[in-house]
Design a protein around this motif. Structure first.
Motif, PDB file in Angstrom:
ATOM      1  N   SER A 344       0.858  -1.180   0.000  1.00  0.00           N
ATOM      2  CA  SER A 344       0.000   0.000   0.000  1.00  0.00           C
ATOM      3  C   SER A 344       0.891   1.226   0.000  1.00  0.00           C
ATOM      4  O   SER A 344       2.082   1.153   0.350  1.00  0.00           O
ATOM      5  CB  SER A 344      -0.928   0.006   1.214  1.00  0.00           C
ATOM      6  N   VAL A 345       0.339   2.375  -0.384  1.00  0.00           N
ATOM      7  CA  VAL A 345       1.105   3.611  -0.464  1.00  0.00           C
ATOM      8  C   VAL A 345       0.377   4.694   0.309  1.00  0.00           C
ATOM      9  O   VAL A 345      -0.830   4.897   0.130  1.00  0.00           O
ATOM     10  CB  VAL A 345       1.320   4.059  -1.925  1.00  0.00           C
ATOM     11  N   GLU A 346       1.101   5.398   1.189  1.00  0.00           N
ATOM     12  CA  GLU A 346       0.551   6.508   1.943  1.00  0.00           C
ATOM     13  C   GLU A 346       1.347   7.763   1.623  1.00  0.00           C
ATOM     14  O   GLU A 346       2.566   7.704   1.415  1.00  0.00           O
ATOM     15  CB  GLU A 346       0.615   6.231   3.453  1.00  0.00           C
ATOM     16  N   GLN A 347       0.662   8.926   1.584  1.00  0.00           N
ATOM     17  CA  GLN A 347       1.324  10.183   1.276  1.00  0.00           C
ATOM     18  C   GLN A 347       1.136  11.173   2.408  1.00  0.00           C
ATOM     19  O   GLN A 347       0.050  11.294   2.984  1.00  0.00           O
ATOM     20  CB  GLN A 347       0.767  10.795  -0.015  1.00  0.00           C
ATOM     21  N   ASN A 348       2.209  11.901   2.707  1.00  0.00           N
ATOM     22  CA  ASN A 348       2.160  13.006   3.659  1.00  0.00           C
ATOM     23  C   ASN A 348       3.007  14.129   3.092  1.00  0.00           C
ATOM     24  O   ASN A 348       4.218  14.188   3.300  1.00  0.00           O
ATOM     25  CB  ASN A 348       2.663  12.572   5.037  1.00  0.00           C
TER      26      ASN A 348
END
Length: 625
Positions: A344-348
């Motif tokens: 999965s990919v998370e962005q901040n």
């Protein structure tokens, strides 16, 4: 020779998909329906021609007041909406639509005061996929021949395709179109329905037999003689097997091996088949026999066995991250993984985290990043049983949707997968400077590329905002792609060098006659004029080699233009499915898109598209040819 239809009795079939598991953030797409691929009305000859990607039998009727010839194609979806084609004084227009799900409708509407003699309408099939409607000259409608609007004529004769024109395809599920060599084995490209293939391995004869029931063998299929030695194959035969009258035809692929080794057949995500070697048997294994062991012969628990897995390994999992590489020419990060891996990919903000559950990392070399790189930092660590990879990118780029490709297969029938994350720039806007697009050096390779500008002549393709025509875009982009490739020493052949009308089969024949190494068809996209919010670039393929080519072109286009990426997709378009070489079809943007249309009108942006397409093709050649 009489071949029994054994239907997997006593045979071994492996059906794991060629592609790896898609990450948690990606959406699976359904298989494409049968589509209308092409239609064209020649007003000089009063002739309508249409092509579908699968067999169809038209349902035809004549409706009056006004007179309309209505041709329904059951089971066929409308692939791309196109504006009606205007006619002349007697024929008002020809249009295509979809009155209901699963049915495409072609309509030839006459001008008020004219009609057809239904007995003179000739509808015949050149093949189950290609049909010709020959219309008579419209006749003036007088009071004596006027017909009530509620009436219609339904019994218009439809002439089936003659024998030998492909009619036999209606009786079988699939056709073997090509056997393509690859690094991992052989890619068998099929059209039609999936078939329950069967693989039989005979150790004593060192023979592998793959049977494809309910399948025809295309005349163009050839044995890839030059690739046999590298896989230890003495001989390969590809034959259309003779069967009894009450049995379906089948294709048989036979390998005679120099030394015994396991082989496996794997079904791809698009219904094709990969035939590949597995583990090579040792001399001891080849000479030994399998003997059933009694409980007294079991290995004592305290001594362990080769199949035991340590607690440490089982706690982490079977998936592995094997390498991380930055590709400066593609402005992308590439991760090589093996085993059962999801992510999965998370962005901040400008920081992105990839999480790989139940996965471990091998000895990964640290990345050395150039000071001009838009990727600023990469780090990875274990978080309990999960592996996390942290990225920091420059403020002027974003991480695009991950794209996966397969590199081959290992002992567990799953090979390494490459996960590519492109760093996408902000979209280019008219009036701003064009980015630099350097061309890769392919050396002195002797490569022939066929470029296919879509549509042309009486077929303008899609029509969008302010009347922007698809053919205007592709006619401007394609010659520039050709010039750029030729500057790098690549031989280029165009399916058409002017704005002429060209049938799909003719485009394929141009590529085959040129013995092309690469085929690229260039198009512009469209959707309903009520959806100007839909914008972006997408590239299609119909084979594993085509997928790698399509990914290279898509990555290059997104990096250069900053346009939204709609991904690399599998499709059954005629020109990429019927060509025997690696092929891709690129849609450079939407003529109906509020963001895309102004860019596609701009001559500078068209040059940028040409540069990006040429770079993608050259990168594919450099890395794969």
């Amino acid at each position: 020779m009489r071949i029994l239809n054994r239907r997997r009795r006593g045979l071994h079939r492996i059906g794991a998909p060629i592609l790896g598991l898609v990450g948690a953030m990606l959406m699976a797409t359904p298989a494409a329906a049968d589509r209308l691929e092409f239609w064209q009305f020649d007003e000089d000859d009063n002739q309508l021609v249409f092509t579908t990607d699968e067999a169809v039998r038209p349902d035809v009727r004549l409706i009056f007041n006004p007179t309309r010839l209505v041709i329904d194609l059951p089971g066929i979806e409308l692939g791309q909406q196109r504006s009606p084609q205007p006619g002349d004084d007697e024929i008002r227009e020809v249009r295509v639509g979809q009155p209901q799900a699963g049915t495409t409708r072609l309509v030839v509407e006459l001008a008020s005061g004219y009609t057809f003699d239904p007995d003179d309408i000739d509808i015949r099939g050149r093949s189950p996929r290609e049909w010709v409607v020959q219309l008579p000259e419209p006749e003036p409608l007088d009071d004596a021949t006027a017909t009530d609007a509620s009436e219609s004529i339904d019994d218009i004769e439809v002439e089936e395709p003659p024998p030998g024109a492909g009619a036999d395809l209606l009786e079988v599920a699939s056709e073997l179109e090509a056997v393509e060599p690859a690094d991992y084995g052989f890619y068998l490209r099929l059209s039609g329905e999936d078939v329950p293939f069967e693989i039989d391995q005979t150790r004593r004869d060192r023979r592998i037999v793959l049977d494809l029931p309910n399948t025809r063998l295309a005349p163009s299929v050839q044995v890839p003689e030059d690739s046999l030695e590298q896989f230890g194959i003495e001989a390969m035969e590809i034959t259309q097997e003779e069967v009894d009258e009450d049995e379906l035809p089948r294709v048989r692929v036979t390998l005679d091996l120099e030394e015994w080794g396991d082989w496996q057949a794997v079904e791809t995500a698009v219904g094709d088949i990969v035939l590949q070697p597995g583990r090579q048997a040792s001399d001891d294994e080849e000479d030994s026999e399998v003997i059933a062991e009694s409980p007294d012969d079991e290995t004592p628990e305290d001594e362990g066995s080769e199949d035991d897995t340590s607690d440490e390994d089982s706690a982490v999992g079977s998936g592995q991250l094997q390498s991380i590489a930055f590709l400066p020419e593609r402005n992308a990060l590439q991760l090589r993984v093996s085993g059962d891996v999801s992510y999965s990919v998370e962005q901040n903000g400008t920081n992105y985290r990839l999480r790989f559950p139940n996965t471990r990392a091998t000895d990964i070399r640290p990345l050395v990043l150039d000071r001009s790189s838009r990727l600023l930092n990469v780090a990875w660590e274990m978080d309990d049983a999960d592996l996390v990879v942290d990225l920091e990118v420059a403020a002027d780029v974003r991480v695009g949707q991950p794209a996966e490709t397969s590199t081959g297969f290992g002992l567990r029938q799953q090979g390494d997968r490459l996960i590519t994350l492109a760093f996408e720039r902000a979209a280019w806007t008219p009036g701003t400077p064009l980015p630099s697009v350097p061309m890769p050096d392919v050396g002195d390779r002797r490569i022939t590329v066929v470029l296919d500008p879509g549509h042309g002549g009486r077929d303008p393709g899609a029509v969008g905002i302010r009347g922007l025509q698809e053919v205007e875009v592709v006619n401007a982009v394609t010659p520039e792609v050709a010039a750029l490739l030729e500057q790098q020493g690549v031989q280029v052949v165009l399916t058409r060098a002017d704005n002429r009308t060209l049938e799909l089969e003719t485009r394929v024949q141009v590529a085959e006659r040129a013995s092309a190494d690469v085929f690229v068809s260039i198009h512009a996209n469209a959707i309903s004029m009520s959806r100007p919010d839909v914008n972006g670039i997408e590239t299609f393929h119909a084979s594993s080699a085509g997928q790698i080519l399509a990914a290279a072109i898509q990555d290059s286009l997104i990096e250069a233009t900053g346009s939204p990426s709609r991904g690399v997709k599998s499709a059954r378009f005629f020109v990429i499915r019927r060509t025997s070489m690696p092929a891709a079809l690129v849609e450079v943007g939407f003529v109906t898109g509020a963001e895309d249309a102004p860019r596609l009108e701009d001559p500078g942006y068209r040059r940028l598209l040409a540069q990006a397409i040429a770079r993608g093709i050259l990168q594919y050649i450099r890395d794969n040819r």
